[in-house]
Scaffold this active site. Structure first.
Site, mmCIF file in Angstrom:
data_model
loop_
_atom_site.group_PDB
_atom_site.id
_atom_site.type_symbol
_atom_site.label_atom_id
_atom_site.label_comp_id
_atom_site.label_asym_id
_atom_site.label_seq_id
_atom_site.Cartn_x
_atom_site.Cartn_y
_atom_site.Cartn_z
ATOM 1 N N ALA B 87 0.654 -1.164 -0.151
ATOM 2 C CA ALA B 87 -0.047 0.011 -0.043
ATOM 3 C C ALA B 87 0.821 1.199 0.040
ATOM 4 C CB ALA B 87 -0.931 0.149 1.211
ATOM 5 N N ARG B 89 3.144 2.180 1.744
ATOM 6 C CA ARG B 89 3.355 2.778 3.126
ATOM 7 C C ARG B 89 4.744 2.734 3.798
ATOM 8 N NH1 ARG B 89 3.180 -0.722 6.986
ATOM 9 N NH2 ARG B 89 2.154 0.644 8.555
ATOM 10 N N LYS B 288 6.082 10.798 0.171
ATOM 11 C CA LYS B 288 4.953 10.289 -0.190
ATOM 12 C C LYS B 288 5.606 8.766 -0.778
ATOM 13 C CE LYS B 288 2.301 14.369 -1.712
ATOM 14 N NZ LYS B 288 1.965 14.920 -2.949
ATOM 15 N N GLU B 292 4.066 2.269 -5.961
ATOM 16 C CA GLU B 292 2.837 1.562 -6.827
ATOM 17 C C GLU B 292 2.505 2.642 -7.998
ATOM 18 O OE1 GLU B 292 0.219 -0.990 -4.275
ATOM 19 O OE2 GLU B 292 0.716 0.480 -3.001
#
Ligand code: FES
Ligand code: FES
Lengths: 160, 334, 455
Positions: B87, B89, B288, B292
């Site tokens: 994700a 993350r 950020k 992906e």
């Protein structure tokens, strides 16, 4: 199962083992001899991660029976650096940020080494051709191609 | 019959992290007796370079060179909890946890240095090269090596810190779908240029020009690795990849790299990468998650370029030569 | 790669020492010398190899399983079936309270996809395990299967997964995750044009060069160390703890060095059964997917179907967007209910549209369970959205890039899921793309900004 003896040099050092007949060179290197630099990405000859050099030729160690390597000279990526000094290809892969997960890297470096051994000043097409049996899922290949071309250039500069 | 050219554009955004599930990650930082720093995590490096990025984040926060930091991951006996690497993350969540832990460790480090230099901790700063200096009087300084020795053997202080970053879970509202799927988004715009052989249906991607906005490029070379590899994967998804070529028919699935197609080193598009940085409000140093989203915009950009080239829409992925030829045939006036 | 620092310069500080520096990666020297240790680079004396007997059918009842011949095969140490697994029915997202438990570690009474694990064979060598697996006899009664999502959603379709009792995931919002914003029908009514289009994808394999796997070694003190290439250490440990009904303190996971992970290694498939094998035999166990398994057994990216209906004005404004998304989860949930929900949070894309209606479905079919992959819940949606944007632009005779500028979101704009936009940068990406690709757009678009109007 009957064991068969195999004897070859690995990166210049004598190796002798008793192995099960039918053992691949990849298994013999990794599980018997303890050189885990060749990787098993498919065990079916389609990824190139297991690539080694046998008597100067490129070979997929997952498709090579260890017992056929008697008397051969086997080279793997773990044997390339000498005295802690990286081989020009290893250096070029580092500098070009040509490894991400690194799983394809040893096979890529082997394929590139055979190319440069035979063709010291390769064209981009030569490099592409030489790497075409090796899968990389992370890099998009371009940094690897650049690393090989850079290594070739640095080799020829050092030769002068 | 001819080779036809076309170009297409696509623009996208992408959420960072897993807000819809609750998204915690922890980190621990401590110094060794000689002033090196250990970051302990249970986060996973998939090859994207998480270990290196966490080292740079820790080094920046403590004020030492990156090579003074070692990242130990991932071991569940020593590393505190992390949801995992997915994700987009990893950098954002673990990076924030590392910053918090490193800040706490830095504070102890400065306190010990203050005792040694007999000044207030708030009057000290790091020079980024391994020393702590008195602000405005840099000749009064102490090396972090000596501070760590003092902390360990003289002052009995643990130069260490704990970090925890949690984005609480967002529960979508049933009827309206009100939710908070992410706190920050990366952006991209890609222009692809293709050639389509209208006799064979074969598509060659000539160029892709990718503009990515990723918050902050913490290590530009590693960002480049991700973006170049992702751009390749996007093109691969657009034109080649599937485990079920005649989905929903379950047959004909590939089982090796000869049957499962991806572009090889001879099939690469000329790839340009441009990065913009709009730091995210809650990211580690503004970062950020770019890992992906960088593989997404090429797919529609290529699809749109194919239409621009030959005038048929392939709305089913992957855009194979067979699909193009069938569409061309269907479109042809008998 | 070029960093264009002229954009957002007012929001960025450049006073950092280590951040922003292209430092060499600390792991690369290990990679180029072949010294990096991946999970499979460890070798344990007496290590057993695990191979799965898999279902040859898409959907079948298991009448009986006969493992007697396999157990006698030379080199075989243990054969495991469903009854050996303490908590055989599980689902991974139970850790974040997304149930029901709907998947079996080893098939119990039924198989729901071709390739499903039925029996695990542990043997001294891979070859012995493979040969013995071929000797396991499973008597199946083949059942009708459903592969097409539309077929699966029909009332008379065969039920894929009884734990759900219907061929879709039931959210608290009903048969789909919903987003409702404005009045989409009113939007269509005022639109100059309405365009409805359907997009479709097929499953995609992650294809990491290192296949999914693990090695489990008993530590001799009732603890087990699992060397794994999972993408999520505690997620896997906690799920293994539930499946094996073993306290988490008996489990020690070591990993973090992975030969490529694109989402597939977030599944919890190889670890629990390998730990069980190690526990029951007292020996180290290696379970690693073959490339064939990685290609057809490991979860792919889900196939998706996306139906988009848009209302657009001649001046370029999109006034209404309705999206119906279908995610083909295959036979089991894994991460798919989450992925479909993530899609609902992503539509209608990075555009400000006053009237939005979104339904996303997670559908069960008799195929390999799908799961997370790079861009999870978003990649295929973006394909659909951005092809649709191209079609809309052409429909109204507008340049596709200019059309996107007109609709691009900016700071402060309210999104359909009712969050104000923050930190937008779509406009600047498009401006830079316009320059880089020599795709000129009108000057007014080149001077636009993502910052809130009037800010
Ligand atoms: S392991 Fe030998 S080619 Fe893949
Ligand atoms: S670097 Fe990961 S496969 Fe090449």
């Amino acid at each position: 199962m009957a064991k068969v003896p195999v004897q070859f040099t690995l990166n210049g050092a004598e190796k002798a083992e008793f192995i099960d007949s039918g053992t691949t060179l990849l298994h013999a290197l990794r599980d018997k001899i303890g050189d885990t630099s060749p990787k098993g990405g498919c065990h079916q000859g389609t990824c190139g991660a297991c690539t080694v050099i046998i008597d100067g030729e490129l070979r997929l160690s997952c498709l090579t029976l260890a017992e056929t390597c008697n008397g051969a000279a086997v080279t793997t990526t773990s044997g390339l650096s000498e005295g802690g000094v990286l081989h020009s290809l290893q250096r070029a892969f580092l500098d070009a940020f040509a490894t991400q997960c690194g799983f394809c890297t040893p096979g890529m470096i082997m394929a590139a080494k055979v190319l440069l051994d035979h063709t010291p000043n390769p064209s981009r097409e030569d490099v592409v051709e030489a790497l075409s049996g090796n899968i990389c899922r992370c890099t998009g290949y371009e940094p690897i191609i650049q690393a090989v071309l850079t290594a070739a250039r640095s080799n020829s500069q050092n030769a002068v | 019959m001819a080779i036809r050219r076309g170009r297409g554009v696509a623009a996208i955004n992408y959420p960072t992290g897993m807000n819809l599930g609750g998204d915690p990650t922890q980190a621990l930082v401590h110094s060794t007796p000689t002033g090196n720093f250990m970051v302990t995590l249970s986060s996973v490096d998939l090859g994207q370079g998480m270990k290196q990025i966490m080292a740079q984040i820790c080094a920046e926060t403590i004020g030492v060179p990156t090579d003074r930091v070692v990242v130990d991951t991932a071991d569940t006996d020593t590393g505190p909890h992390c949801m995992g690497t997915f994700a987009s993350r990893g950098t954002h969540r673990a990076g924030n946890a590392v910053i918090q832990a490193a800040r706490e460790a830095r504070q102890v480090m400065l306190e010990v240095a203050a005792e040694e230099l007999e000044v207030n901790a708030s009057d000290l700063e790091t020079d980024g090269e391994g020393n702590i200096l008195v602000k405005g009087a840099p000749q009064r300084s102490i090396s972090i090596f000596d501070v760590a020795l003092s902390a360990h053997f003289k002052r009995g202080r643990s130069i260490s810190g704990r970090g925890m970053f949690l984005i609480p879970r967002s529960y979508p509202e049933k009827e309206t779908g009100a939710m908070k799927p992410s706190t920050c988004y990366a952006h991209a715009c890609t222009v692809a240029e293709v050639e389509v052989d209208d006799e064979t249906g074969e598509v060659t991607v000539l160029t892709v020009k990718n503009v990515f906005e990723i918050g902050r490029a913490l290590n530009p070379k590693m960002v480049e690795q991700q973006l170049v590899g992702g751009s390749w994967m996007g093109i691969s998804h657009a034109l080649y990849e599937t485990t079920e070529p005649y989905y929903p028919n379950r047959d004909h699935g590939g089982t090796d790299f000869n049957q499962y197609l991806m572009p090889g080193p001879g099939d690469l598009a000329q790839t340009e990468i441009i990065v913009l940085e709009r730091p995210s409000a809650d990211g580690p140093y503004g970062a950020k998650g770019p890992g992906e989203m960088c593989a997404n915009p090429q797919i529609p950009a290529v699809a749109n370029a194919v239409f621009d080239a030959v005038g048929v829409r392939i709305d089913t992925l992957p855009i194979t030569p067979e699909r193009i030829l069938r569409a061309l045939k269907a479109q042809a006036p008998n | 790669m070029e960093l264009r620092k002229s954009y957002f310069a007012d929001q960025r500080k450049d006073d950092l020492h280590e951040i922003g520096q292209p430092r060499p990666r600390s792991d690369s020297p290990g990679h180029v010398t072949g010294k990096t240790t991946y999970f499979a680079d460890r070798n344990f004396p007496g290590m057993l190899h695990l191979k799965m007997v898999r279902s040859p059918h898409h959907h079948a009842r298991i009448r009986s399983i006969d493992t007697s011949e396999a157990e006698k095969h030379p080199g075989v140490v243990k054969v495991l079936t469903a009854k050996d697994v303490p908590h055989n029915v599980y689902t991974i997202l139970i850790l974040i309270q997304i149930g029901p438990e709907d998947e079996t570690v080893l098939a119990d009474g039924k198989v729901r996809w071709k390739g499903e694990a039925v029996v695990a064979v542990l043997a001294e060598t891979e070859r012995a395990a493979q040969e013995a697996a071929a000797k396991v006899k499973v008597d199946y009664e083949v059942l009708p299967a459903v592969f097409d999502m539309e077929e699966a959603l029909k009332p008379d379709a065969p039920i894929v997964n009884e734990y759900h009792g219907r061929n879709y995931y039931l959210y608290d919002s009903g048969e789909c995750r919903k987003v409702r914003f404005g009045d989409v029908e009113a939007g269509f009514a005022t639109a100059d044009h309405v365009l409805e289009q359907t997009y479709q994808s097929s499953p995609i394999e992650h294809a990491p060069t290192e296949t999914t796997g693990c090695i489990v070694a008993p530590e001799g003190n009732d603890r087990f160390t699992c060397y794994t290439n999972t993408q999520a250490m505690f997620f896997t440990l906690d799920n293994a703890s539930i499946i094996l009904q073993m306290p988490g303190n008996k489990l020690h996971f070591v990993g973090g060095t992975v030969g490529g992970g694109f989402g597939g290694k977030v599944d919890v498939i190889v670890e629990p059964i390998a730990i069980l094998g190690a526990k029951l035999t007292g020996r180290p166990v290696c379970f690693v997917y073959s490339r064939e398994e990685e290609m057809q057994i490991s979860s792919p990216r889900a196939a998706e179907k996306v139906v988009i209906k848009d209302g657009v004005m001649n001046d370029g404004r999109i006034v209404a967007r309705k999206v119906t998304g279908y995610t083909d989860a295959g036979a089991y949930s894994r991460h798919s209910p989450y992925g479909a929900q993530k899609g609902a949070g992503h539509y209608p894309g990075p555009y400000t549209i006053p009237n939005v209606w979104i339904d996303t479905y997670c559908v069960y079919t008799n195929r390999t369970p799908s799961s997370a992959m790079r861009g999870f819940g978003v990649t295929i949606g973006d394909f659909a959205l951005e092809v649709q944007m191209d079609k809309l632009a052409r429909l109204i005779g507008m340049d596709p890039l200019e059309f996107r500028f007109i609709n691009a979101y900016r700071d402060g704009d309210m999104k359909a899921h009712r969050q104000p936009t923050e930190g937008a940068a779509l406009i600047e990406c498009m401006q830079e793309a316009s320059r880089a690709a020599n795709w000129p757009v009108a000057e007014k678009f080149m001077t636009m900004s993502s910052y809130a109007k009037g800010a």
